[in-house]
Write an enzyme that holds these catalytic residues in place. Sequence first.
Site, short mmCIF file in Angstrom:
data_model
loop_
_atom_site.label_atom_id
_atom_site.label_comp_id
_atom_site.label_asym_id
_atom_site.label_seq_id
_atom_site.Cartn_x
_atom_site.Cartn_y
_atom_site.Cartn_z
CB SER A 171 -1.88 -3.63 2.08
OG SER A 171 -0.97 -4.26 2.85
N GLY A 172 -1.50 -6.55 1.04
CA GLY A 172 -1.85 -7.96 1.04
C GLY A 172 -1.78 -8.51 2.46
CG HIS A 173 0.96 -6.73 5.39
ND1 HIS A 173 1.32 -6.22 6.88
CD2 HIS A 173 1.34 -5.43 4.91
CE1 HIS A 173 1.43 -5.05 6.83
NE2 HIS A 173 1.55 -4.49 5.64
CB ALA A 176 -0.90 0.01 1.23
CB THR A 177 4.26 2.24 1.58
OG1 THR A 177 3.64 2.24 3.01
CG2 THR A 177 5.16 3.25 1.29
CB CYS A 195 4.12 3.71 10.24
SG CYS A 195 2.48 4.68 10.57
#
Length: 390
Positions: free
Chosen positions: A201-203, A75-76, A327
Amino acid sequence: MAEKIIYMDYQATTPCDRRVLEAMLPYFCEDFGNPASGSHVLGERAEEAVEKARAQVAALIKAASKDDIIFTSGATESNNLAIQGVARFYREKGDRIITSAIEHKCVLEACYALKNEGFDVVVLPVSGNGIVDLDALKKSLNDKTILVSVMAVNNEIGVIQPLDEISAICRSHSVLFHTDAAQAVGKIKIDASQVDLMSISGHKIYGPKGIGALYVRKSPHIKLAPLFFGGGQERGFRSGTLPTPLCVGLGTACEISGWEMTRENERLTEYKDYFMGKILGGLEDVYLNGDRNLRIPGCLNFSFSGIEGEGIMLGMRDVCLSSGSACTSASLESSYVLEALSIDEDLAHSSLRIGLGRFTTFEEVDYVSSKIIEVVNRLRKISPIWSKGG
């Protein structure tokens, strides 16, 4: 119960679902071909697997075509590609970018980087419940506005933004609308037709780390300036050899989320209501941060007057929790998200985020809520702040 580690930080990351892992494994050592190598059978198998995954991602967010999905590293990268890509490609049309004060750091930092390049960046305020001020959005739009970026669900307080209303405002002014949906996809129903660009995002949805996607609407066609250059993969927006196992993992995670979302939300809503009722009923001077109803069921954020959130975590070493977003957890500063909600700095420092997810059990919910009450009461007894103010 106390001897095992209990995970309640599902907004930071999720464990990879074993069904996802099983789907990925053949593409590491058996069907290991490069999906761009269409001249032989291993390349063809890899390409087929990637395109199946692309369709699975598209189906979950109701995208019109699988070709609207661009694979990224997460996603970043998706957020940076969307925001900087739109800004640089459409700069001749305008220079104003609008976002909100509670966006993920990667969105805010991408916008600030563009501000240093001369772009006009407007940061919208939010109300006390964490919802973006729509009147402020309307007033901020002008004929130089090229992009609005507002997240679907906040990663710290779990509040759901009114994407349909934001979308209507943007479209009435012919402005592109991007949403960071990393905390929303797979948890609530998302319709890609409401937006022009969407980050995934996958995770965050029980898939592997290192993979994500950016939905880029093809009709009408949206163009982006790429962040880096190479072989022209992913419609030229994101060059580089695609990691077939990770793409398969993301696709499988999306498909499983589509199957299980409704049932999972019903269970997590029960857990959330129990947890919230127990904490608010068992302790005084506790505050739920963010709207009580407009939130995903798996995210709760409380402030406990008179003590530090970090202190609660230290008293619960068998439980994985967060005092803020992952983060920013290394920072001693209070959460900028809670500050944007006009929450007192002391209360912001006393916040705790509880993340519930697919593998959370009722026994864990009951244990952790009781443990929090126990630790808060113990810390308050020795807290000079609490003895004076409580």
